[in-house]
Motif scaffolding. Structure first.
Motif, PDB file in Angstrom:
ATOM      1  N   ALA A  86     -19.107  -2.599   2.666  1.00  0.00           N
ATOM      2  CA  ALA A  86     -18.394  -3.480   1.738  1.00  0.00           C
ATOM      3  C   ALA A  86     -17.710  -2.658   0.635  1.00  0.00           C
ATOM      4  CB  ALA A  86     -19.359  -4.495   1.119  1.00  0.00           C
ATOM      5  N   GLY A  87     -18.415  -1.665   0.120  1.00  0.00           N
ATOM      6  CA  GLY A  87     -17.840  -0.802  -0.915  1.00  0.00           C
ATOM      7  C   GLY A  87     -16.679   0.013  -0.381  1.00  0.00           C
ATOM      8  N   ASP A  88     -16.841   0.544   0.851  1.00  0.00           N
ATOM      9  CA  ASP A  88     -15.762   1.309   1.479  1.00  0.00           C
ATOM     10  C   ASP A  88     -14.521   0.448   1.668  1.00  0.00           C
ATOM     11  OD1 ASP A  88     -17.545   3.389   1.647  1.00  0.00           O
ATOM     12  OD2 ASP A  88     -17.866   3.243   3.805  1.00  0.00           O
ATOM     13  N   LEU A  89     -14.739  -0.779   2.160  1.00  0.00           N
ATOM     14  CA  LEU A  89     -13.635  -1.701   2.410  1.00  0.00           C
ATOM     15  C   LEU A  89     -12.869  -2.000   1.129  1.00  0.00           C
ATOM     16  CD1 LEU A  89     -14.927  -4.498   4.826  1.00  0.00           C
ATOM     17  CD2 LEU A  89     -13.165  -2.804   5.271  1.00  0.00           C
ATOM     18  N   GLU A  90     -13.604  -2.356   0.102  1.00  0.00           N
ATOM     19  CA  GLU A  90     -12.952  -2.763  -1.143  1.00  0.00           C
ATOM     20  C   GLU A  90     -12.190  -1.602  -1.772  1.00  0.00           C
ATOM     21  OE1 GLU A  90     -13.857  -5.542  -5.032  1.00  0.00           O
ATOM     22  OE2 GLU A  90     -15.395  -5.307  -3.498  1.00  0.00           O
ATOM     23  N   LEU A  91     -12.764  -0.397  -1.720  1.00  0.00           N
ATOM     24  CA  LEU A  91     -12.091   0.768  -2.292  1.00  0.00           C
ATOM     25  C   LEU A  91     -10.833   1.106  -1.492  1.00  0.00           C
ATOM     26  CD1 LEU A  91     -11.956   2.988  -4.368  1.00  0.00           C
ATOM     27  CD2 LEU A  91     -13.553   4.339  -2.987  1.00  0.00           C
ATOM     28  N   LEU A  92     -10.937   1.079  -0.155  1.00  0.00           N
ATOM     29  CA  LEU A  92      -9.771   1.365   0.683  1.00  0.00           C
ATOM     30  C   LEU A  92      -8.663   0.346   0.431  1.00  0.00           C
ATOM     31  CD1 LEU A  92      -8.403   2.976   2.944  1.00  0.00           C
ATOM     32  CD2 LEU A  92      -9.471   1.421   4.582  1.00  0.00           C
ATOM     33  N   MET A  93      -9.040  -0.926   0.328  1.00  0.00           N
ATOM     34  CA  MET A  93      -8.040  -1.962   0.092  1.00  0.00           C
ATOM     35  C   MET A  93      -7.388  -1.805  -1.278  1.00  0.00           C
ATOM     36  SD  MET A  93      -9.393  -5.380   2.040  1.00  0.00           S
ATOM     37  CE  MET A  93     -11.058  -5.427   1.427  1.00  0.00           C
ATOM     38  N   MET A  94      -8.139  -1.337  -2.249  1.00  0.00           N
ATOM     39  CA  MET A  94      -7.571  -1.095  -3.567  1.00  0.00           C
ATOM     40  C   MET A  94      -6.542   0.039  -3.488  1.00  0.00           C
ATOM     41  SD  MET A  94      -9.425  -0.079  -7.155  1.00  0.00           S
ATOM     42  CE  MET A  94      -9.614   1.632  -6.687  1.00  0.00           C
ATOM     43  N   ILE A  95      -6.875   1.117  -2.756  1.00  0.00           N
ATOM     44  CA  ILE A  95      -5.969   2.258  -2.601  1.00  0.00           C
ATOM     45  C   ILE A  95      -4.685   1.815  -1.894  1.00  0.00           C
ATOM     46  CG2 ILE A  95      -5.644   4.477  -1.417  1.00  0.00           C
ATOM     47  CD1 ILE A  95      -8.712   4.927  -1.819  1.00  0.00           C
ATOM     48  N   VAL A  96      -4.847   1.053  -0.803  1.00  0.00           N
ATOM     49  CA  VAL A  96      -3.688   0.597  -0.023  1.00  0.00           C
ATOM     50  C   VAL A  96      -2.824  -0.357  -0.844  1.00  0.00           C
ATOM     51  CG1 VAL A  96      -2.974  -0.771   1.983  1.00  0.00           C
ATOM     52  CG2 VAL A  96      -4.783   0.942   2.222  1.00  0.00           C
ATOM     53  N   SER A  97      -3.459  -1.271  -1.572  1.00  0.00           N
ATOM     54  CA  SER A  97      -2.684  -2.235  -2.362  1.00  0.00           C
ATOM     55  C   SER A  97      -1.892  -1.534  -3.464  1.00  0.00           C
ATOM     56  CB  SER A  97      -3.592  -3.318  -2.947  1.00  0.00           C
ATOM     57  OG  SER A  97      -4.513  -2.781  -3.873  1.00  0.00           O
ATOM     58  N   LYS A  98      -2.476  -0.507  -4.068  1.00  0.00           N
ATOM     59  CA  LYS A  98      -1.748   0.255  -5.097  1.00  0.00           C
ATOM     60  C   LYS A  98      -0.548   0.966  -4.472  1.00  0.00           C
ATOM     61  CE  LYS A  98      -4.466  -0.441  -8.702  1.00  0.00           C
ATOM     62  NZ  LYS A  98      -4.022  -1.377  -9.746  1.00  0.00           N
ATOM     63  N   ALA A  99      -0.759   1.534  -3.262  1.00  0.00           N
ATOM     64  CA  ALA A  99       0.330   2.240  -2.574  1.00  0.00           C
ATOM     65  C   ALA A  99       1.461   1.282  -2.223  1.00  0.00           C
ATOM     66  CB  ALA A  99      -0.203   2.918  -1.312  1.00  0.00           C
ATOM     67  N   LEU A 100       1.114   0.083  -1.740  1.00  0.00           N
ATOM     68  CA  LEU A 100       2.133  -0.892  -1.353  1.00  0.00           C
ATOM     69  C   LEU A 100       2.896  -1.445  -2.556  1.00  0.00           C
ATOM     70  CD1 LEU A 100       0.281  -2.885   1.453  1.00  0.00           C
ATOM     71  CD2 LEU A 100       2.270  -1.393   1.739  1.00  0.00           C
ATOM     72  N   GLN A 101       2.269  -1.387  -3.733  1.00  0.00           N
ATOM     73  CA  GLN A 101       2.925  -1.886  -4.941  1.00  0.00           C
ATOM     74  C   GLN A 101       3.714  -0.801  -5.675  1.00  0.00           C
ATOM     75  OE1 GLN A 101       0.386  -4.992  -7.203  1.00  0.00           O
ATOM     76  NE2 GLN A 101      -1.078  -3.929  -5.916  1.00  0.00           N
ATOM     77  N   HIS A 102       3.614   0.451  -5.181  1.00  0.00           N
ATOM     78  CA  HIS A 102       4.365   1.545  -5.805  1.00  0.00           C
ATOM     79  C   HIS A 102       5.858   1.225  -5.732  1.00  0.00           C
ATOM     80  CE1 HIS A 102       6.230   5.502  -6.260  1.00  0.00           C
ATOM     81  NE2 HIS A 102       5.128   5.869  -6.881  1.00  0.00           N
ATOM     82  N   LYS A 103       6.576   1.499  -6.809  1.00  0.00           N
ATOM     83  CA  LYS A 103       7.986   1.099  -6.905  1.00  0.00           C
ATOM     84  C   LYS A 103       8.811   1.567  -5.706  1.00  0.00           C
ATOM     85  CE  LYS A 103      12.035   1.526  -9.857  1.00  0.00           C
ATOM     86  NZ  LYS A 103      12.636   2.206 -11.004  1.00  0.00           N
ATOM     87  N   ILE A 104       8.660   2.832  -5.323  1.00  0.00           N
ATOM     88  CA  ILE A 104       9.472   3.367  -4.225  1.00  0.00           C
ATOM     89  C   ILE A 104       9.000   2.813  -2.881  1.00  0.00           C
ATOM     90  CG2 ILE A 104      10.024   5.477  -2.942  1.00  0.00           C
ATOM     91  CD1 ILE A 104      10.350   6.918  -5.565  1.00  0.00           C
ATOM     92  N   ALA A 105       7.691   2.817  -2.652  1.00  0.00           N
ATOM     93  CA  ALA A 105       7.162   2.328  -1.369  1.00  0.00           C
ATOM     94  C   ALA A 105       7.523   0.875  -1.133  1.00  0.00           C
ATOM     95  CB  ALA A 105       5.648   2.514  -1.332  1.00  0.00           C
ATOM     96  N   SER A 106       7.449   0.055  -2.170  1.00  0.00           N
ATOM     97  CA  SER A 106       7.707  -1.376  -2.005  1.00  0.00           C
ATOM     98  C   SER A 106       9.163  -1.659  -1.639  1.00  0.00           C
ATOM     99  CB  SER A 106       7.343  -2.138  -3.287  1.00  0.00           C
ATOM    100  OG  SER A 106       8.212  -1.779  -4.346  1.00  0.00           O
ATOM    101  N   GLN A 107      10.058  -0.714  -1.922  1.00  0.00           N
ATOM    102  CA  GLN A 107      11.466  -0.885  -1.553  1.00  0.00           C
ATOM    103  C   GLN A 107      11.774  -0.257  -0.200  1.00  0.00           C
ATOM    104  OE1 GLN A 107      12.495   0.897  -5.379  1.00  0.00           O
ATOM    105  NE2 GLN A 107      13.888  -0.795  -5.761  1.00  0.00           N
ATOM    106  N   ILE A 108      11.132   0.877   0.086  1.00  0.00           N
ATOM    107  CA  ILE A 108      11.431   1.605   1.323  1.00  0.00           C
ATOM    108  C   ILE A 108      10.830   0.928   2.549  1.00  0.00           C
ATOM    109  CG2 ILE A 108      10.946   3.742   2.601  1.00  0.00           C
ATOM    110  CD1 ILE A 108      11.298   5.265   0.015  1.00  0.00           C
ATOM    111  N   ILE A 109       9.584   0.473   2.459  1.00  0.00           N
ATOM    112  CA  ILE A 109       8.877  -0.026   3.642  1.00  0.00           C
ATOM    113  C   ILE A 109       9.610  -1.187   4.313  1.00  0.00           C
ATOM    114  CG2 ILE A 109       6.747  -1.130   4.469  1.00  0.00           C
ATOM    115  CD1 ILE A 109       5.249   0.649   2.394  1.00  0.00           C
ATOM    116  N   PRO A 110       9.970  -2.267   3.581  1.00  0.00           N
ATOM    117  CA  PRO A 110      10.677  -3.365   4.265  1.00  0.00           C
ATOM    118  C   PRO A 110      12.007  -2.930   4.874  1.00  0.00           C
ATOM    119  CG  PRO A 110       9.863  -4.064   2.111  1.00  0.00           C
ATOM    120  CD  PRO A 110       9.703  -2.578   2.174  1.00  0.00           C
TER     121      PRO A 110
END
Length: 201
Positions: A86-110
């Motif tokens: 559970a701790g691993d999951l939540e930490l990984l999801m926090m890392i991924v969510s921060k990456a997806l919200q990064h200004k450049i990533a959020s524009q490039i990925i779509p």
């Protein structure tokens, strides 16, 4: 007096700082104008180099973008080991969510996902980079949980990654919906329940 080694006459020396500047410029241009409107000239201008510096490294725009994006997409996310699944999951999801919200990533990925539907080379490059990385994440995360006795031996690493990344990608990259304060906690509970029930069936 120490002698300085010189490169052989005519040899192209690819300076690392210039390569980094070009890579950063490519990512910024992708975020700003998208793949379709990205040009070698604009990348060179943003990086503060001549076009020849780019052509020494890549023969064309597609080759340049594919190598740089593949490198970024395939970069290892720090894989957590908090002592519980559970701790691993939540930490990984926090890392991924921060990456997806990064200004450049959020524009490039779509933009790249849309481009992949039109360009088989981009699609294949993204798929290879992401699949390799996702498999490593799933294998480690689920492997740790199985070793601790938190998940049965039949737990599916690929399903785990789909359940973790799918909702985050949908909300942050597609629907562009902000996460509530307790969203990751709720998603962790849902993923745990889904993996345990799928292993039992």
């Amino acid at each position: 007096m120490a002698t300085v080694k010189r490169a052989p006459a005519g040899a192209a020396v690819l300076r690392g700082d210039i390569t980094v500047a070009i890579r950063n410029a490519v990512m910024s241009e992708l975020a700003e104008v998208g793949y379709g409107r990205l040009s070698i000239e604009a990348v060179a201008r943003r990086a503060g180099v001549g076009k020849t510096a780019i052509y020494r490294r890549w023969s064309n725009k597609l080759e340049m973008v594919l190598e740089i994006v593949s490198d970024v997409a395939g970069r290892a996310v720090p894989l957590p080991d908090t002592g519980s699944f559970a701790g691993d999951l939540e930490l990984l999801m926090m890392i991924v969510s921060k990456a997806l919200q990064h200004k450049i990533a959020s524009q490039i990925i779509p933009d790249l996902m849309a481009e992949a539907s039109r360009n088989p080379q981009i699609a294949a490059t993204l798929e290879k980079a992401l699949r390799t990385h996702q498999q490593a994440v799933g294998d480690k995360l689920v492997g740790q949980a199985v070793a601790r006795g938190e998940l049965p031996a039949g737990a599916d690493p690929e399903l785990a990654v789909d359940l973790i990344l799918g909702p985050l990608y949908w909300r942050l990259a597609v629907a562009r919906t902000e996460l509530s304060d307790d969203y990751l906690e709720k998603l962790t509970v849902a993923v745990l329940a889904a993996l345990r029930s799928s292993s039992d069936s």
